[in-house]
Design an enzyme around this catalytic site. Structure first.
Site, PDB file in Angstrom:
ATOM      1  N   ARG A   4     -15.566   8.395   7.009  1.00  0.00           N
ATOM      2  CA  ARG A   4     -16.624   7.498   7.508  1.00  0.00           C
ATOM      3  C   ARG A   4     -17.171   7.918   8.871  1.00  0.00           C
ATOM      4  NH1 ARG A   4     -14.101   1.813   5.186  1.00  0.00           N
ATOM      5  NH2 ARG A   4     -14.858   2.128   3.052  1.00  0.00           N
ATOM      6  N   ASP A  54     -12.376  -1.562   8.891  1.00  0.00           N
ATOM      7  CA  ASP A  54     -13.333  -1.516   7.770  1.00  0.00           C
ATOM      8  C   ASP A  54     -14.741  -1.923   8.199  1.00  0.00           C
ATOM      9  OD1 ASP A  54     -11.286  -0.699   6.143  1.00  0.00           O
ATOM     10  OD2 ASP A  54     -10.953  -2.671   5.238  1.00  0.00           O
ATOM     11  N   LYS A  93     -10.673   7.116   4.755  1.00  0.00           N
ATOM     12  CA  LYS A  93     -11.074   5.951   3.953  1.00  0.00           C
ATOM     13  C   LYS A  93     -11.755   6.452   2.663  1.00  0.00           C
ATOM     14  CE  LYS A  93      -9.388   2.963   6.755  1.00  0.00           C
ATOM     15  NZ  LYS A  93      -8.154   2.263   6.347  1.00  0.00           N
ATOM     16  N   ARG A 115      -7.145  10.998  -1.224  1.00  0.00           N
ATOM     17  CA  ARG A 115      -6.673  10.318   0.001  1.00  0.00           C
ATOM     18  C   ARG A 115      -5.180  10.581   0.208  1.00  0.00           C
ATOM     19  NH1 ARG A 115      -9.178   4.371  -0.082  1.00  0.00           N
ATOM     20  NH2 ARG A 115      -8.298   4.373   2.018  1.00  0.00           N
ATOM     21  N   SER A 169      -8.142  -7.896   0.549  1.00  0.00           N
ATOM     22  CA  SER A 169      -6.714  -7.635   0.816  1.00  0.00           C
ATOM     23  C   SER A 169      -5.851  -8.769   0.272  1.00  0.00           C
ATOM     24  CB  SER A 169      -6.481  -7.522   2.325  1.00  0.00           C
ATOM     25  OG  SER A 169      -7.137  -6.392   2.832  1.00  0.00           O
TER      26      SER A 169
HETATM   27  C1  S3P Z   1      -5.962  -2.736   3.632  1.00  0.00           C
HETATM   28  C2  S3P Z   1      -5.625  -2.063   4.772  1.00  0.00           C
HETATM   29  C3  S3P Z   1      -6.521  -1.130   5.479  1.00  0.00           C
HETATM   30  C4  S3P Z   1      -7.967  -1.312   5.046  1.00  0.00           C
HETATM   31  C5  S3P Z   1      -8.103  -1.427   3.563  1.00  0.00           C
HETATM   32  C6  S3P Z   1      -7.308  -2.610   3.046  1.00  0.00           C
HETATM   33  C7  S3P Z   1      -4.974  -3.630   3.010  1.00  0.00           C
HETATM   34  O1  S3P Z   1      -6.137   0.195   5.190  1.00  0.00           O
HETATM   35  O2  S3P Z   1      -8.756  -0.251   5.537  1.00  0.00           O
HETATM   36  O3  S3P Z   1      -9.458  -1.599   3.200  1.00  0.00           O
HETATM   37  O4  S3P Z   1      -5.355  -4.454   2.150  1.00  0.00           O
HETATM   38  O5  S3P Z   1      -3.790  -3.538   3.359  1.00  0.00           O
HETATM   39  P1  S3P Z   1      -4.979   0.942   6.036  1.00  0.00           P
HETATM   40  O6  S3P Z   1      -3.749   0.171   5.866  1.00  0.00           O
HETATM   41  O7  S3P Z   1      -4.868   2.301   5.421  1.00  0.00           O
HETATM   42  O8  S3P Z   1      -5.490   0.965   7.432  1.00  0.00           O
END
Ligand code: S3P
Length: 430
Positions: free
Chosen positions: A349, A318, A345, A119, A20
Site C-alpha cells: 500500500r 487499514d 497488506k 503474503r 475483524s
Molecule cells: C486484522 C489485523 C490487521 C489488519 C487486518 C485485520 C485482524 O492485520 O490490517 O485488516 O482482524 O486481526 P495485522 O495483524 O497483520 O496488522
C-alpha cells in the site's frame, strides 16, 4: 466504476459490521459449545471465506433474517476437511485459523488467491513451530498454501517483532490447545478484539501493559470449553472511515455515521482527523460486549498536514489509504512513518497509494516505512489501478469526489471484500 466531483453529502448512514469482529464470532463460535447468534455480521467476501472454511470442518452455520447462527461443537468438535480450505483474499482467516488448526488432531491444507498466497506467513509459522506445531509452506516460500499436521502444543512466551493482531490472535488460539500458559508480547498494542471476545466466550485470558514502555502482553491458559454467545457486531470503523473522510472533504457536507466501533486499539483515525483540524464529534458513546461504540458526526472542514508515526500506527493501519487522501486535500505536508507493515497488506500500500495519488496530480513520495504527501494541489481525475485491493478502491473513490473531471476505479468490484454495497451507500447521502 466511474465517479466525478460532487457537493453536499448529507444524512445518516450505518456501515456494515466490523470485519475483524465478524471473523472472530464465527471462529470462536465454531469451537465453542452451544450456539452463537450474531447480529449485524459482515457478509463481505473475507468473512464468507471464514464461514466456508468452518462449514468444511463440519460446523453448521445458518444465515437468515439478519442473524448468523453458528452451531458450535466445542473445542475438539471440528472434523477433518475433505478439501483444501479456501481462504480467498483473507489474511485474518488464514492466520487466525492456522492457530486453531495447529491444535487439531487432523491434517489440513489452506490456500487463497494470488495476493493472499504472496503474503508472509513466517510470522505465524515461526511461533507455531516453537509451540510444537507442524506447519509448512507447501511451495517452501514462507507463504500459503500451508500444510498443517497433528502436533502436540506447549505454551510459550513469544516476543513478536511486529504489532500484529493476526499474529497475536493466532498464537493465543493455539494456546487454547497447548499444555500450560501461552503469552505474546508485542512492541505496541494491536487491535484487541480477540482478547475481549475470547473472555466473553469464557477463556482465561488477560492483558497487561508495561508502565514505562508501549509494549503489551496478552496471555491465555488452556481451557476445557468455550461457550456460545449472542453478539451484535459494531459498525466497522475501517468502513466508516470513507464516510468520515467524505464528510470532511466534500464541500457543504454533514454526515452522521451511526453505531460505529470506536475501540481505542482501532480508532486512531479519529485522532488523526482531529489533529488535521477536522470537525468531528462523538455522540451517544456506549459499550456493548466489551467493545466501545458511538455515532460519529462530521462536517466539511479545512484540513492541514500532520506527522503520523509511532504507537498510533497499529490503531489506524487499514485507514492509511484514506488518510493519504485527506492529506492530499490538506494544506501543507503530511508525513507517515513507522508503517512498514503497509508493504504486506492486500497490496504494497505504500506503492499503490503513492502511485495512484501521483496519477491524480498529487506530489506523493514513497519512503521505506511510509510516505510524504504535499497537500493542497487540486486533484484531477485519473484511472485508478486498485490491483484488486478493496481499501485502495474505496479510498480513491473518495478522492474522485473532490477531483476535477472523471475518475475510473478499475476492478471496483473488489470493495465486496469488506463492504458490499459501498457505492449504493453513497446514494442515500446525495
Ligand atoms: C486484522 C489485523 C490487521 C489488519 C487486518 C485485520 C485482524 O492485520 O490490517 O485488516 O482482524 O486481526 P495485522 O495483524 O497483520 O496488522
Amino acid at each position: 466504476m466511474e465517479l466525478t466531483n460532487i457537493t453536499g453529502l448529507r444524512g445518516e448512514i450505518s456501515v456494515p459490521g466490523d470485519k475483524s469482529i465478524s471473523h472472530r464470532c464465527v471462529m470462536f463460535g465454531s469451537i465453542a459449545k452451544g450456539t452463537t447468534e450474531i447480529q449485524h455480521f459482515l457478509h463481505g467476501a473475507d468473512c464468507l471465506a471464514t464461514i466456508g472454511c468452518f462449514r468444511r470442518m463440519g460446523i453448521e452455520i445458518s444465515c437468515s433474517a439478519g442473524t448468523v447462527t453458528v452451531y458450535g461443537k466445542g473445542l475438539h468438535g471440528l472434523t477433518a476437511p475433505e478439501e483444501i480450505l479456501d481462504v480467498g483474499n483473507s489474511g485474518t482467516t488464514t492466520r487466525l485459523m492456522a492457530g486453531i488448526l495447529a491444535g487439531q488432531s487432523f491434517d489440513s491444507k489452506l490456500s487463497g488467491d494470488e495476493s493472499l498466497n504472496s503474503r508472509p506467513m513466517s510470522r505465524i509459522m515461526e511461533p507455531l513451530s516453537k509451540m510444537g506445531a507442524n506447519i509448512s509452506s507447501i511451495l517452501r516460500n514462507n507463504c500459503a498454501p500451508l500444510y498443517i499436521t497433528k502436533g502436540t502444543l506447549s505454551g510459550i512466551h513469544y516476543e513478536s517483532p511486529v504489532a500484529s493482531a493476526q499474529v497475536k490472535s493466532c498464537i493465543l488460539l493455539a494456546g487454547l490447545y497447548a499444555e500450560g500458559r501461552t503469552s505474546v508480547t508485542e512492541p505496541s498494542l494491536s487491535r484487541n478484539h480477540t482478547e475481549l471476545m475470547l473472555r466473553e466466550f469464557g477463556a482465561d485470558i488477560c492483558s497487561t501493559h508495561e508502565l514505562d514502555t508501549t509494549r503489551a502482553t496478552a496471555s491465555i491458559q488452556p481451557c476445557k470449553e468455550l461457550y456460545g454467545q449472542k453478539i451484535t457486531v459494531p459498525g466497522d470503523i475501517s468502513s466508516a472511515a470513507y464516510f468520515i473522510a467524505a464528510g470532511l472533504l466534500v464541500p457543504d457536507s454533514e454526515i452522521l455515521v451511526k453505531n460505529t466501533g470506536i475501540n481505542p486499539t482501532r480508532a486512531g483515525i479519529l485522532k488523526v482527523c482531529e489533529d488535521m483540524g477536522g470537525d468531528i464529534t462523538l455522540l451517544n458513546e456506549r459499550t456493548q460486549g466489551g467493545e466501545k461504540i458511538a455515532d460519529i458526526l462530521v462536517r466539511t472542514s479545512s484540513l492541514h498536514g500532520i506527522t503520523i508515526d509511532g504507537d498510533i500506527i497499529p490503531t489506524l493501519i487499514d485507514e492509511i489509504p484514506i488518510i493519504a487522501i485527506m492529506a492530499a486535500a490538506a494544506e501543507g505536508t503530511t508525513i507517515i512513518r513507522d508503517a512498514k507493515e503497509l508493504k504486506v497488506k492486500e497490496t504494497d500500500r505504500i506503492e499503490t497509494v503513492t502511485d495512484n495519488l501521483k496519477a491524480m496530480g498529487c506530489c506523493a513520495t514513497p519512503t521505506p516505512d511510509g510516505m510524504i504527501i504535499e497537500g493542497g494541489r487540486p486533484l484531477h481525475g485519473a484511472y485508478i489501478h486498485t490491483l484488486l485491493d478493496h481499501r485502495i478502491a474505496m479510498a480513491f473513490s473518495i478522492a474522485a469526489l473532490i477531483a476535477d473531471g472523471n475518475t475510473k476505479i478499475l476492478d471496483s468490484h473488489c470493495v465486496d471484500v469488506s463492504y458490499p454495497g459501498f457505492y449504493e451507500a453513497f446514494e442515500s447521502l446525495l
